[in-house]
Design a protein around this motif. Structure first.
Motif, mmCIF file in Angstrom:
data_model
loop_
_atom_site.group_PDB
_atom_site.id
_atom_site.type_symbol
_atom_site.label_atom_id
_atom_site.label_comp_id
_atom_site.label_asym_id
_atom_site.label_seq_id
_atom_site.Cartn_x
_atom_site.Cartn_y
_atom_site.Cartn_z
ATOM 1 N N VAL A 1 35.027 28.596 27.478
ATOM 2 C CA VAL A 1 35.648 27.405 28.339
ATOM 3 C C VAL A 1 36.257 27.930 29.741
ATOM 4 N N SER A 2 36.946 29.181 29.452
ATOM 5 C CA SER A 2 37.682 29.789 30.740
ATOM 6 C C SER A 2 36.479 30.181 31.784
ATOM 7 N N ASN A 3 35.242 30.581 31.377
ATOM 8 C CA ASN A 3 34.213 30.825 32.517
ATOM 9 C C ASN A 3 33.508 29.513 33.008
ATOM 10 N N LEU A 4 33.824 28.440 32.464
ATOM 11 C CA LEU A 4 33.326 27.248 33.027
ATOM 12 C C LEU A 4 33.888 26.966 34.308
ATOM 13 N N PHE A 5 35.290 27.632 34.549
ATOM 14 C CA PHE A 5 36.002 27.541 35.902
ATOM 15 C C PHE A 5 35.609 28.689 36.840
ATOM 16 N N SER A 6 34.848 29.656 36.351
ATOM 17 C CA SER A 6 34.422 30.911 37.031
ATOM 18 C C SER A 6 34.063 30.809 38.499
ATOM 19 N N PRO A 7 34.237 31.423 39.451
ATOM 20 C CA PRO A 7 33.620 31.448 40.595
ATOM 21 C C PRO A 7 32.094 31.634 40.617
ATOM 22 N N LEU A 8 31.781 32.624 39.636
ATOM 23 C CA LEU A 8 30.428 33.230 39.494
ATOM 24 C C LEU A 8 29.305 32.276 38.797
ATOM 25 N N GLY A 9 29.970 31.277 38.337
ATOM 26 C CA GLY A 9 29.084 30.112 37.766
ATOM 27 C C GLY A 9 28.514 30.407 36.402
ATOM 28 N N TRP A 10 27.205 30.271 36.083
ATOM 29 C CA TRP A 10 26.451 30.274 34.991
ATOM 30 C C TRP A 10 26.579 31.462 34.467
ATOM 31 N N ALA A 11 26.334 32.556 35.447
ATOM 32 C CA ALA A 11 26.184 33.919 35.167
ATOM 33 C C ALA A 11 27.407 34.405 34.127
ATOM 34 N N ASP A 12 28.663 33.907 34.607
ATOM 35 C CA ASP A 12 29.991 34.300 34.024
ATOM 36 C C ASP A 12 30.019 33.543 32.452
ATOM 37 N N ILE A 13 29.453 32.360 32.615
ATOM 38 C CA ILE A 13 29.505 31.679 31.260
ATOM 39 C C ILE A 13 28.661 32.148 30.354
ATOM 40 N N VAL A 14 27.398 32.551 30.794
ATOM 41 C CA VAL A 14 26.562 33.194 29.650
ATOM 42 C C VAL A 14 26.908 34.744 29.421
ATOM 43 N N PHE A 15 27.107 35.570 30.344
ATOM 44 C CA PHE A 15 27.249 36.981 30.151
ATOM 45 C C PHE A 15 28.530 37.491 29.903
ATOM 46 N N GLY A 16 29.801 36.642 30.699
ATOM 47 C CA GLY A 16 31.024 37.079 30.255
ATOM 48 C C GLY A 16 31.325 36.588 28.677
ATOM 49 N N THR A 17 30.874 35.577 28.262
ATOM 50 C CA THR A 17 30.994 34.974 26.974
ATOM 51 C C THR A 17 30.258 36.027 25.991
ATOM 52 N N LEU A 18 29.288 36.498 26.449
ATOM 53 C CA LEU A 18 28.341 37.543 25.565
ATOM 54 C C LEU A 18 29.000 38.543 25.432
ATOM 55 N N ALA A 19 29.779 39.121 26.517
ATOM 56 C CA ALA A 19 30.544 40.587 26.322
ATOM 57 C C ALA A 19 31.669 40.661 25.361
ATOM 58 N N THR A 20 32.043 38.927 25.379
ATOM 59 C CA THR A 20 33.534 38.706 24.547
ATOM 60 C C THR A 20 33.000 38.647 22.928
ATOM 61 N N ALA A 21 31.676 38.266 22.936
ATOM 62 C CA ALA A 21 31.148 38.106 21.504
ATOM 63 C C ALA A 21 30.839 39.698 20.860
ATOM 64 N N LEU A 22 30.065 40.234 21.799
ATOM 65 C CA LEU A 22 29.831 41.621 21.336
ATOM 66 C C LEU A 22 30.986 42.691 21.169
ATOM 67 N N SER A 23 32.163 42.191 21.649
ATOM 68 C CA SER A 23 33.349 42.977 21.394
ATOM 69 C C SER A 23 34.033 42.678 20.334
ATOM 70 N N VAL A 24 34.203 41.320 20.034
ATOM 71 C CA VAL A 24 35.037 40.816 18.716
ATOM 72 C C VAL A 24 34.336 41.158 17.411
ATOM 73 N N ILE A 25 32.937 41.111 17.516
ATOM 74 C CA ILE A 25 31.999 41.081 16.083
ATOM 75 C C ILE A 25 32.249 42.649 15.654
#
Length: 297
Positions: A62-86
């Motif tokens: 949800v936070s990355n929906l407001f990112s100036p990097l657009g879809w790239a941050d929505i996809v890869f930024g969220t992926l980075a968090t998922a790979l971190s917390v698992i």
């Protein structure tokens, strides 16, 4: 549905909302090449309750929906968090577990900045990793070491297994850690954050605050003063240091107000007002603590 499940789902939603709120509240620090996403301290909750991994992934998305990097941050930024917390869910030592978000965010977000903004890959990776390290290790771990001592609060979070972790004691208190983190942020911004861009002959030159120091003593003082304050607060044990610190803070605020009239650099000092607040809080905290010790003796 069981009452426990409803309560846990509510907590998951609240933590996700808190992540979004912290990210947007500190948006100048949350996006871009140099970032200190304060909300990342919440990833440590995964160490105590696996269900909070959903909160972090959802909150990041949800936070990355407001990112100036657009879809790239929505996809890869969220992926980075998922790979971190698992993987964090399966590591008992919090200091080792906290390395995952530093590594994954550094590499993935660094690559994202390289492809989207064409920033240098390794420099971007380093800057993002340093920001993540400061937020999680200096602020986050000290903060949660303090929270662990409050069993009632831990029970509210649903985290009843905090005793499993090793090395619970921290040299730094939460307030001290916050001040150190903001001071490090101040120094990194000073040397690295571009203030404005000059384009000559198709060559782009990013001018950082450091480049303006030679001709502006006031800008240099805005870096030196917080370093002096940090050293006096952490190292000097004398009641007169609070008067000295108060004088420095007044001078510091005056300089920042003066700088605020310069449109080229005023936004760079947004985080310094947060830093001032943390210094004042830390001074009050340590003054009360020292006063209590003196009165008991």
């Amino acid at each position: 549905m069981k009452k426990y499940d409803v309560m846990m789902m509510s907590k998951v939603g609240i933590i996700a909302a808190l992540y979004v709120a912290l990210t947007l509240a500190f948006s100048p620090l949350s996006y871009g090449g140099i970032q200190f996403r304060i909300a990342e301290v919440l990833v440590l909750l995964v160490l105590y309750k696996k269900e909070y991994s959903i909160s972090l992934i959802l909150g990041c998305f949800v936070s990355n929906l407001f990112s100036p990097l657009g879809w790239a941050d929505i996809v890869f930024g969220t992926l980075a968090t998922a790979l971190s917390v698992i993987p964090m869910m399966f590591v008992k030592n919090k200091y080792i577990a906290a390395l995952f978000p530093v590594i994954f965010n550094g590499l993935i977000v660094g690559a994202e900045l390289y492809y989207v903004l064409e920033l240098p890959f390794w420099l971007s990776t380093f800057e993002v990793a340093v920001g993540e390290f400061v937020v999680i290790y200096i602020v986050g771990i000290a903060l949660f070491n303090g929270i662990e001592q409050n069993k009632e609060f831990m029970n509210i979070l649903g985290c009843k297994n905090s005793d499993q972790f090793e090395n619970k004691k921290s040299i730094l208190k939460p307030f001290e850690s916050i001040v150190i983190a903001f001071t490090i942020i101040s120094i990194i911004f000073y040397f690295a954050m571009p203030i404005y861009t000059i384009i000559t002959d198709d060559i782009t030159n990013n001018i950082a605050l450091f480049n303006m120091t030679k001709n502006n003593l006031i800008i240099l003082l805005t870096l030196i003063i917080p370093i002096i304050l940090l050293l006096t607060i952490l190292l000097i044990k004398n009641k007169f240091k609070y008067i000295f610190n108060l004088i420095l803070i007044i001078i510091w605020i005056s300089l920042l107000i003066f700088i605020g009239f310069n449109e080229k650099i005023q936004y760079t000092y947004f985080f310094q007002y947060l830093l001032i607040g943390s210094y004042i809080i830390l001074n009050i905290y340590k003054y009360k603590k020292e006063s209590t010790l003196l009165s008991t003796n």
